[in-house]
Design an enzyme around this catalytic site. Structure first.
Site, PDB file in Angstrom:
ATOM      1  N   ASN A 215       0.154   1.091   5.802  1.00 42.02           N
ATOM      2  CA  ASN A 215       1.147  -0.228   4.956  1.00 42.02           C
ATOM      3  C   ASN A 215       1.998  -0.862   5.716  1.00 42.02           C
ATOM      4  OD1 ASN A 215       3.837   1.297   2.746  1.00 42.02           O
ATOM      5  ND2 ASN A 215       2.972  -0.821   2.743  1.00 42.02           N
ATOM      6  N   GLY A 216       1.827  -2.245   5.340  1.00 40.27           N
ATOM      7  CA  GLY A 216       2.294  -2.586   5.832  1.00 40.27           C
ATOM      8  C   GLY A 216       1.723  -3.939   6.900  1.00 40.27           C
TER       9      GLY A 216
ATOM     10  N   CYS B 253      16.290  -4.883   6.643  1.00 41.53           N
ATOM     11  CA  CYS B 253      15.434  -6.663   6.603  1.00 41.53           C
ATOM     12  C   CYS B 253      15.890  -7.233   5.251  1.00 41.53           C
ATOM     13  CB  CYS B 253      13.693  -6.143   7.008  1.00 41.53           C
ATOM     14  SG  CYS B 253      13.279  -7.789   6.623  1.00 41.53           S
TER      15      CYS B 253
ATOM     16  N   CYS C 268      13.460 -11.736   2.993  1.00 39.71           N
ATOM     17  CA  CYS C 268      12.894 -12.527   1.490  1.00 39.71           C
ATOM     18  C   CYS C 268      14.378 -13.056   0.267  1.00 39.71           C
ATOM     19  CB  CYS C 268      12.315 -11.550   0.568  1.00 39.71           C
ATOM     20  SG  CYS C 268      12.823 -10.177  -0.134  1.00 39.71           S
TER      21      CYS C 268
ATOM     22  N   GLY D  66       0.041   0.482  -5.698  1.00 33.54           N
ATOM     23  CA  GLY D  66      -0.868   0.424  -5.482  1.00 33.54           C
ATOM     24  C   GLY D  66      -2.228   0.229  -6.303  1.00 33.54           C
TER      25      GLY D  66
ATOM     26  N   CYS E 120       7.211 -13.091   1.934  1.00 32.99           N
ATOM     27  CA  CYS E 120       7.709 -11.949   2.837  1.00 32.99           C
ATOM     28  C   CYS E 120       6.438 -11.575   3.838  1.00 32.99           C
ATOM     29  CB  CYS E 120       7.790 -10.374   1.804  1.00 32.99           C
ATOM     30  SG  CYS E 120       7.764  -8.774   3.100  1.00 32.99           S
TER      31      CYS E 120
ATOM     32  N   CYS F  77       0.717  -0.714  -0.051  1.00 31.98           N
ATOM     33  CA  CYS F  77      -0.120   0.321   0.041  1.00 31.98           C
ATOM     34  C   CYS F  77       0.818   1.118  -0.016  1.00 31.98           C
ATOM     35  CB  CYS F  77      -1.134   0.099   1.542  1.00 31.98           C
ATOM     36  SG  CYS F  77      -1.853  -1.268   1.529  1.00 31.98           S
TER      37      CYS F  77
ATOM     38  N   TYR G 127      13.365  -2.855  -5.552  1.00 31.84           N
ATOM     39  CA  TYR G 127      12.407  -3.179  -6.608  1.00 31.84           C
ATOM     40  C   TYR G 127      11.212  -1.984  -6.227  1.00 31.84           C
ATOM     41  CZ  TYR G 127       7.277  -4.473  -9.136  1.00 31.84           C
ATOM     42  OH  TYR G 127       5.895  -4.748  -9.241  1.00 31.84           O
TER      43      TYR G 127
HETATM   44  P1  AMP Z   1       8.972 -12.539 -11.733  1.00 29.36           P
HETATM   45  O1  AMP Z   1       8.648 -12.606 -13.351  1.00 29.36           O
HETATM   46  O2  AMP Z   1       7.948 -13.691 -11.167  1.00 29.36           O
HETATM   47  O3  AMP Z   1      10.698 -13.485 -12.423  1.00 29.36           O
HETATM   48  O4  AMP Z   1       8.597 -11.172 -10.980  1.00 29.36           O
HETATM   49  C1  AMP Z   1      10.894 -10.074 -11.054  1.00 29.36           C
HETATM   50  C2  AMP Z   1       9.145  -9.436 -11.897  1.00 29.36           C
HETATM   51  O5  AMP Z   1       8.503  -9.036 -11.194  1.00 29.36           O
HETATM   52  C3  AMP Z   1      10.903  -8.198 -11.949  1.00 29.36           C
HETATM   53  O6  AMP Z   1      10.914  -7.120 -13.215  1.00 29.36           O
HETATM   54  C4  AMP Z   1      11.021  -7.251 -11.083  1.00 29.36           C
HETATM   55  O7  AMP Z   1      10.236  -5.699 -11.175  1.00 29.36           O
HETATM   56  C5  AMP Z   1       9.216  -8.063 -10.222  1.00 29.36           C
HETATM   57  N1  AMP Z   1       8.675  -7.844  -9.226  1.00 29.36           N
HETATM   58  C6  AMP Z   1      10.061  -7.970  -8.209  1.00 29.36           C
HETATM   59  N2  AMP Z   1       8.648  -8.163  -6.878  1.00 29.36           N
HETATM   60  C7  AMP Z   1       8.268  -7.833  -7.088  1.00 29.36           C
HETATM   61  C8  AMP Z   1       7.047  -7.435  -6.482  1.00 29.36           C
HETATM   62  N3  AMP Z   1       6.883  -7.908  -4.802  1.00 29.36           N
HETATM   63  N4  AMP Z   1       5.282  -7.209  -6.784  1.00 29.36           N
HETATM   64  C9  AMP Z   1       5.120  -6.743  -8.040  1.00 29.36           C
HETATM   65  N5  AMP Z   1       5.861  -7.348  -8.917  1.00 29.36           N
HETATM   66  C10 AMP Z   1       7.319  -7.294  -8.787  1.00 29.36           C
END
Ligand code: AMP
Length: 515
Positions: free
Chosen positions: A156-157, A487, A490, A81, A437, A55, A297
Site C-alpha cells: 500500500n502506497g 503529511c 495535497c 480498493g 498526491c 490499496c 476521507y
Molecule cells: P469531487 O466530487 O471530485 O469533488 O470529489 C469529492 C468527493 O469524493 C467527496 O465526496 C469525497 O468523499 C470523495 N473523495 C475525496 N477524495 C477521494 C479520493 N482520493 N478517491 C475517491 N473519492 C474521494
C-alpha cells in the site's frame, strides 16, 4: 522483542525472476521460467500511463486456515480498493498458492478457492486504480519463486522513485510482468547481494523512496514494513497464538483479533508463528509524515490509526469547521458516508439539528473508481438522492469531507435545489485540495483540482451555493496535533519525501507511478 542483525554475504548471481499468478484467473502456484508479455511493454514504455493505486493489505501468520481470516479482513478493507483482490496462502512446507482477480472481495473468491488456499500463513490485498484502466496483471499479492523460496508481497502506497528503479533493473536484464511499482521491490529483494532473507529485504527497502506499507511472505515467515515517514497506516494485532498485520484496525475487529500497536515509521518486523522480531529499522526520516487525508476521507471511521480514532478526528474537523464557518440554517446533513462524522461534529458545535437529508445508494461503488470523467458524473447522479421532506423549503448546511474536482457537489447542489431547498450552505471538512498526491492517494492533476484552479468564492459560484466554507489547514492540523505531525502535501504542496521520478521527468504530474 528481539533485534535480529542484518548480515552481509557473498555476491549472488542475479537471475531473471519469474512472476506468477498475474495472467490468468484461477489458482496458481509459482513455476520457474514463466516470463510474461509484460516485459516488452515495460522496455518500450518508460513514460507510459501507469495506473494510480490505493490499496489495503492484510496478513495472518500462526493461525490455521489463515486464508479464511484474510478473506474476512479484506472484506473490512474493501473501501481501500475495489478494483481487484488477491490472497496468497502458504502451505506448511512453504509453497505459495495464490488466487486473485478483478472485482470485489466477495466476487473474486469462492468457497472452493478458500479451501484450496490452506496453510497457517496468508497475505491479502485489495487494490483501487483509476487511471490506466483495469489490469488483471497488476492485482496483488505478487507471488514469485526465488532463491530463498516462494515470496509474496502486498503493498500500500506509491514509491516516488519506482520508475527510476525499474529502468535500472530493466537495464540490468530484469523482466517485469506488471506496471505496478511493487514489483520493483520483488526484484530488489531477489537481486540483493546479501545472503539472508532479512538482509535482502532490508537492503531492498533501503533503495525505496516514497510510501510503502508492506507485507511480505518468504516461505512461512511474514515480514511487515513501513517507510521511514509512515505515510500509510499499518497495524499489528494478535489472533490466538499468531499475528495479524492490517492496514486498519477495522480489519482486526472483523476477525476478533486484538490490536497490539501501530507499526512505526521505518520499522521492519519479522513474524513467524507466534514469534515476533524487530529487525533493524530503516534510516529515520527527519520527521514522520502520516497522511492526514487518511483521517479526512480514506480510512474507515470505526478504525483507529496512529493512535487516533478516525471518527473522533472527523468530528473534531466538523466542530472546528462550525467555529470557522458558522451558518444561519435549519438543518445540517452529510454527504454520506465519508462526511457523516464531520457533519455530526458541525451539528454538535453549531446546535443546528442534524438530519438525514441525503441518501446514498450503497450498491454503487465510490465515484472515483470509474475511469473516465463521463462515468464519474454519472456515478454522482446515481449515487445520491435528497430526502424531499428534509430539504423542502429549508436552509440546509451540507457537509462533505473534501472537494476534489467538484463533481459530487455540483450534482448535489442541483438535486437539493430541485428538491426545494431554500438555501444551500456548503461546508468542507478539510482545506482546498490543491496538489496531487504522489504517496498513494489518488488525486487528479493540478488542472483538474477545483481548489487549485479557482478561488473559494469562484468555487462557490461554480457550484451554485448560497455560501461555502472550507476548514483551514491550521484548524485541521490543530485539532489532531497530538497524533501528528502529518503529511498535508495535497493541501499545502509540502512534499516531504523526494519526488525522484517527477523531478527527473520519468513521470508527469498527471501520471504518478503505480501503487
Ligand atoms: P469531487 O466530487 O471530485 O469533488 O470529489 C469529492 C468527493 O469524493 C467527496 O465526496 C469525497 O468523499 C470523495 N473523495 C475525496 N477524495 C477521494 C479520493 N482520493 N478517491 C475517491 N473519492 C474521494
Amino acid at each position: 522483542m528481539d533485534d535480529a542483525q542484518a548480515t552481509k554475504g557473498p555476491k549472488r548471481t542475479s537471475l531473471p525472476l519469474p512472476v506468477v499468478g498475474t495472467g490468468r484467473p484461477g489458482m496458481e502456484a509459482p513455476g520457474p521460467g514463466s516470463h510474461g508479455p509484460g516485459a516488452q511493454d515495460v522496455l518500450t514504455s518508460t513514460l507510459e500511463a501507469l495506473p494510480r493505486e490505493e490499496c489495503g493489505v492484510f496478513a495472518v501468520t500462526g493461525v490455521e486456515q489463515a486464508a479464511e481470516l484474510v478473506f474476512l479482513g479484506l472484506y473490512a478493507l474493501q473501501h481501500r480498493g475495489q478494483e481487484s483482490a488477491g490472497i496468497c496462502a502458504i502451505t506448511p512446507n512453504g509453497t505459495a498458492r495464490v488466487r486473485k482477480g478483478l472485482g470485489l472481495v466477495a466476487d473474486v473468491f469462492s468457497a472452493d478457492d478458500l479451501n484450496a488456499l490452506w496453510g497457517d500463513t496468508a497475505v491479502g490485498h485489495v487494490r483501487y486504480s483509476t487511471a490506466g484502466g483495469s489490469r488483471q496483471q497488476n492485482a496483488q499479492p505478487i507471488v514469485v519463486r526465488y532463491a530463498q523460496g516462494d515470496l509474496s508481497i502486498a503493498h500500500n502506497g506509491n514509491l516516488t522513485n519506482g520508475q527510476e528503479l525499474r529502468n535500472r533493473l530493466v537495464e540490468e536484464g530484469a523482466l517485469f510482468q506488471t506496471t505496478s511499482d511493487s514489483e520493483v521491490i520483488v526484484h530488489l529483494i531477489a537481486r540483493s547481494r546479501h545472503d539472508t532473507v532479512e538482509a535482502q529485504i532490508d537492503d531492498a527497502l533501503s533503495h525505496l523512496e516514497g510510501a510503502f506499507s508492506l507485507v511480505i511472505s518468504v516461505g512461512n515467515t511474514l515480514f511487515a514494513a513501513v517507510d521511514p515517514r509512515g505515510f500509510r497506516p499499518l497495524v499489528l494485532g494478535r489472533k490466538g497464538k499468531g499475528y495479524v498485520v492490517a492496514s486498519e484496525t477495522c480489519a482486526l475487529d472483523i476477525i476478533d483479533a486484538e490490536y497490539i500497536r501501530d507499526i512505526k515509521p521505518g520499522e521492519v518486523l519479522k513474524l513467524k508463528g507466534s514469534e515476533i522480531h524487530r529487525l533493524r529499522s530503516l534510516a529515520p526520516a527527519p520527521k514522520p509524515a502520516p497522511c492526514v487525508f487518511e483521517l479526512v476521507y480514506f480510512a474507515r471511521p470505526d478504525s483507529r490509526i496512529w493512535g487516533a480514532s478516525v471518527d473522533r478526528a472527523r468530528r473534531a474537523f466538523g466542530r472546528q469547521l462550525a467555529r470557522e464557518h458558522p451558518a444561519d440554517a435549519d438543518c445540517v446533513f452529510a454527504v454520506p458516508d465519508s462526511a457523516n462524522s464531520s457533519a455530526l461534529g458541525y451539528a454538535e458545535e453549531s446546535g443546528i439539528p442534524y438530519e438525514l437529508g441525503l441518501l446514498r445508494n450503497h450498491y454503487v461503488g465510490r465515484t472515483f473508481i470509474k475511469p473516465s470523467q463521463a462515468d464519474r458524473d454519472f456515478g454522482a447522479r446515481i449515487k445520491y438522492n435528497p430526502v424531499r421532506e428534509v430539504v423542502e423549503d429549508r436552509r440546509v448546511v451540507v457537509v462533505d469531507d473534501s472537494l476534489v474536482r467538484g463533481t459530487t457537489s455540483t450534482s448535489l447542489v442541483k438535486f437539493l435545489r430541485n428538491a426545494g431547498a431554500r438555501e444551500v450552505h456548503l461546508r468542507i471538512a478539510s482545506p482546498p485540495v490543491r496538489f496531487p498526491c504522489f504517496y498513494g492517494i489518488d488525486m487528479p492533476s493540478r488542472e483538474e483540482l477545483i481548489g487549485s484552479s479557482h478561488s473559494i468564492p469562484e468555487i462557490g459560484e461554480i457550484l451554485g451555493v448560497d455560501s461555502m466554507g472550507y476548514l483551514s489547514l491550521e484548524g485541521m492540523l490543530g485539532v489532531v496535533e497530538e497524533f501528528g505531525p502529518f503529511c498535508d502535501a495535497c493541501f499545502s504542496g509540502d512534499y516531504s519525501a523526494p519526488l525522484v521520478d517527477m523531478e527527473r521527468g520519468l513521470v508527469t504530474e498527471t501520471v504518478p507511478p503505480g501503487c
